[in-house]
Design an enzyme around this catalytic site. Structure first.
Site, PDB file in Angstrom:
ATOM      1  N   HIS A 190      -1.883  19.922   5.777  1.00 52.27           N
ATOM      2  CA  HIS A 190      -2.767  18.833   5.374  1.00 52.27           C
ATOM      3  C   HIS A 190      -2.055  17.487   5.531  1.00 52.27           C
ATOM      4  O   HIS A 190      -0.853  17.386   5.257  1.00 52.27           O
ATOM      5  CB  HIS A 190      -3.234  19.016   3.927  1.00 52.27           C
ATOM      6  CG  HIS A 190      -3.829  20.360   3.651  1.00 52.27           C
ATOM      7  ND1 HIS A 190      -5.114  20.688   4.018  1.00 52.27           N
ATOM      8  CD2 HIS A 190      -3.295  21.471   3.086  1.00 52.27           C
ATOM      9  CE1 HIS A 190      -5.353  21.938   3.667  1.00 52.27           C
ATOM     10  NE2 HIS A 190      -4.269  22.440   3.104  1.00 52.27           N
TER      11      HIS A 190
ATOM     12  N   ASN B  96     -10.431   0.627   1.535  1.00 52.73           N
ATOM     13  CA  ASN B  96      -8.975   0.649   1.400  1.00 52.73           C
ATOM     14  C   ASN B  96      -8.638   0.424  -0.079  1.00 52.73           C
ATOM     15  O   ASN B  96      -8.715  -0.696  -0.579  1.00 52.73           O
ATOM     16  CB  ASN B  96      -8.356  -0.440   2.276  1.00 52.73           C
ATOM     17  CG  ASN B  96      -6.829  -0.439   2.221  1.00 52.73           C
ATOM     18  OD1 ASN B  96      -6.226   0.180   1.353  1.00 52.73           O
ATOM     19  ND2 ASN B  96      -6.208  -1.153   3.147  1.00 52.73           N
TER      20      ASN B  96
ATOM     21  N   HIS C 251      12.491   1.304   5.164  1.00 54.12           N
ATOM     22  CA  HIS C 251      12.269  -0.119   4.907  1.00 54.12           C
ATOM     23  C   HIS C 251      12.735  -0.936   6.115  1.00 54.12           C
ATOM     24  O   HIS C 251      13.901  -0.886   6.489  1.00 54.12           O
ATOM     25  CB  HIS C 251      13.046  -0.552   3.654  1.00 54.12           C
ATOM     26  CG  HIS C 251      12.468  -1.748   2.977  1.00 54.12           C
ATOM     27  ND1 HIS C 251      12.187  -2.913   3.634  1.00 54.12           N
ATOM     28  CD2 HIS C 251      12.111  -1.959   1.675  1.00 54.12           C
ATOM     29  CE1 HIS C 251      11.693  -3.797   2.784  1.00 54.12           C
ATOM     30  NE2 HIS C 251      11.627  -3.241   1.589  1.00 54.12           N
TER      31      HIS C 251
ATOM     32  N   HIS D  87      -2.584   6.951   4.794  1.00 52.58           N
ATOM     33  CA  HIS D  87      -3.126   5.777   4.112  1.00 52.58           C
ATOM     34  C   HIS D  87      -4.329   5.217   4.860  1.00 52.58           C
ATOM     35  O   HIS D  87      -4.248   4.894   6.047  1.00 52.58           O
ATOM     36  CB  HIS D  87      -2.056   4.701   3.980  1.00 52.58           C
ATOM     37  CG  HIS D  87      -2.601   3.365   3.564  1.00 52.58           C
ATOM     38  ND1 HIS D  87      -3.364   3.197   2.437  1.00 52.58           N
ATOM     39  CD2 HIS D  87      -2.516   2.144   4.150  1.00 52.58           C
ATOM     40  CE1 HIS D  87      -3.713   1.924   2.330  1.00 52.58           C
ATOM     41  NE2 HIS D  87      -3.219   1.260   3.350  1.00 52.58           N
TER      42      HIS D  87
ATOM     43  N   CYS E 287       0.800  -1.229   0.000  1.00 56.84           N
ATOM     44  CA  CYS E 287       0.000   0.000   0.000  1.00 56.84           C
ATOM     45  C   CYS E 287       0.829   1.274   0.000  1.00 56.84           C
ATOM     46  O   CYS E 287       0.280   2.361  -0.219  1.00 56.84           O
ATOM     47  CB  CYS E 287      -0.937  -0.004   1.210  1.00 56.84           C
ATOM     48  SG  CYS E 287      -2.089  -1.400   1.227  1.00 56.84           S
TER      49      CYS E 287
END
Length: 488
Positions: free
Chosen positions: A382, A419, A297, A386, A217
């Site tokens: 703003h 989603n 990561h 996700h 995602c």
């Protein structure tokens, strides 16, 4: 192409040489002027001094001076930092025929799930933060007779719908596009979806095309980062087209493993097409300037690596397992990401407080000192977080100390569209535009989480205000109905 590259190399070498050795021509002139200056009348102006000396300079010296000036200007111009602009973007607006109520979805899954798992499915959907009606492709034939053909149909519908809209909004011809990037995790046909775009829009033969698979995602921000690097490294002024989507139909799980059923409950149809430019001439018509992309990561950690994991269940049915550790791992990834992002965007006062508490905890081992969470509202107007689910948004609101207003775009996107994976942050930005929230100079923080495990950030600055009366995005026709109350 080889001759062209050599020519550029020679020009760059000559300009660099002249920049380094221009003093050979300039210094004698200045030195001569300095010697003669005391003998000049006090009323003589600098212009007269230079004019008199230029009469004494032969044509070859003048040519060298002009060549040096031209070379210097060229050297400055070709080394000016390139800026990346977001010309515009378009979120796929599903047709009403793809809309299904909670009740309709529940009735459909009852035919393939056990009573216990049907109850579990309904409970997850009820608590997900999604509204009563969301969008699914091919759900009248569930499970699809041909998952592959159904997934291809979904991809074509979403991609062509979004890209057609984007090209119409920007007026950019397909032949002007030099880079194409598609990010999608679970559906990777041959030829690739990026090749599908090249074929559909008849892009030129030297287009750079990339297809990012299995990156989850947060891959939409990874695609932006990749496009940025390509646009910055190349000398050619061009456009980069990004298509962010997920294929729900290719990943329907029809089994009894509840950790894999959760994905069926949350993911819905959607996608976004984004057009980036490295042309300075596009600044005036672009909506945003890209300031930062930052990728974290955590894949070296086995626990993080397996928290979102595609695998077969004990009966050989493929699905994506969502670990119970997902929320804690996402929190760790977010912490690492904002630790790197903070120094780039926060004011000095917040940087100092953050560093002071970090030193106290790490260097002096003062565990009684609580970690300082910077006030990111001082850096951004703003937030596009996700929309992975209600629990994700609740946790982000708390950790980043955001308000209901800040989280409204994320919660309304989850409510209306579910989603939509990597494209959800673009639906949120579209919501803010439709609400008339975007003002000139506003800064936008996009935050994506995805398998691997990754937390990625994208930072944008609005180049102009967005007039909601002129907005024609996926929210425009229904924006007056929002915000809505979220069912808990």
């Amino acid at each position: 192409m080889a001759v062209y590259n050599k020519r550029k190399l020679y020009v760059k070498y000559i300009s660099s040489y002249l920049m380094s050795h221009g003093y050979v021509f300039i210094i004698p002139i200045l030195f001569s002027a300095a010697i003669q200056y005391p003998n000049m009348q006090k009323t003589a102006t600098t212009t007269r001094l230079l004019y008199g000396h230029l009469h004494d300079i032969n044509s070859s010296t003048i040519f060298c001076m002009l060549a040096t000036i031209v070379a210097a200007l060229y050297h400055i111009l070709i080394n000016l930092p390139t800026k990346i602009f977001l010309v515009d973007f378009a979120c796929y607006n599903p047709d009403a025929s793809f809309g299904y109520s909670r009740e309709a979805v529940s009735r459909t899954v009852e035919s393939v799930l056990s009573p216990e798992n049907t109850t579990f499915f309904k409970k997850v959907v009820e608590r997900s933060g999604m509204g009563d009606k969301t969008f699914l492709y091919g759900f009248d034939d569930f499970p699809p007779k041909s998952a592959f053909e159904c997934a291809r149909g979904e991809a074509e519908t979403v991609i062509f719908g979004a890209v057609d809209d984007l090209l119409a909004k920007t007026g950019v011809a397909p032949a002007e596009i030099g880079v194409v990037i598609v990010n999608i995790s679970t559906f990777n046909p041959v030829p690739s979806l990026s090749a599908m775009i090249v074929n559909r829009y008849k892009l030129r033969e030297d287009v750079l095309s990339y297809n990012l698979g299995g990156m989850g995602c947060s891959a939409g921000i990874i695609a932006v980062d990749l496009a940025k690097r390509l646009l910055l490294q190349g000398r050619r002024r061009t456009y980069a087209l990004i298509m962010s989507l997920e294929s729900v139909t290719s990943n329907y799980y029809i089994g009894e493993d509840r950790s894999k059923l959760v994905a069926n409950c949350l993911f819905r149809m959607g996608g976004a097409a984004i057009l980036l430019s490295n042309k300075s001439t596009d600044r005036g018509r672009s909506k945003y300037e890209l300031l930062h992309t930052l990728r974290t990561h955590r894949g070296a950690d086995d626990r993080a690596y397996r928290c979102v994991y595609q695998e077969e269940d004990s009966n050989g049915k493929l699905g994506i397992t969502l670990s119970k550790d997902l929320m804690s791992i996402a929190g760790e990834a977010l912490k690492a990401n904002i630790t790197s992002l903070g120094p780039l965007v926060l004011p000095f006062s917040e940087k100092f407080l953050f560093l002071a508490t970090l030193v106290a905890r790490k260097v002096f081992n003062m565990k009684v000192v609580s970690p300082y969470v910077p006030n990111f509202k001082l850096a951004f107007e703003h937030f596009c977080v996700h929309a992975g689910g209600k629990a994700v948004l609740d946790a982000m609101e708390e950790k980043l100390r955001l308000t209901k207003w800040d989280m409204e775009p994320s919660r309304m996107t989850l409510s209306r569209f579910g989603n939509t994976s990597s494209s959800s942050v673009w639906y949120q930005l579209a919501y803010s535009e439709a609400k008339g929230r975007i003002k000139r100079g506003d800064r936008v923080w996009m935050i994506g989480f995805g398998s691997g495990f990754k937390c990625n950030s994208g930072v944008w600055r609005a180049l102009s205000g967005v007039d909601p009366a002129q907005v024609t995005n996926a929210w425009a026709a229904v924006i007056e109905q929002f915000p809505v109350e979220i069912r808990t």
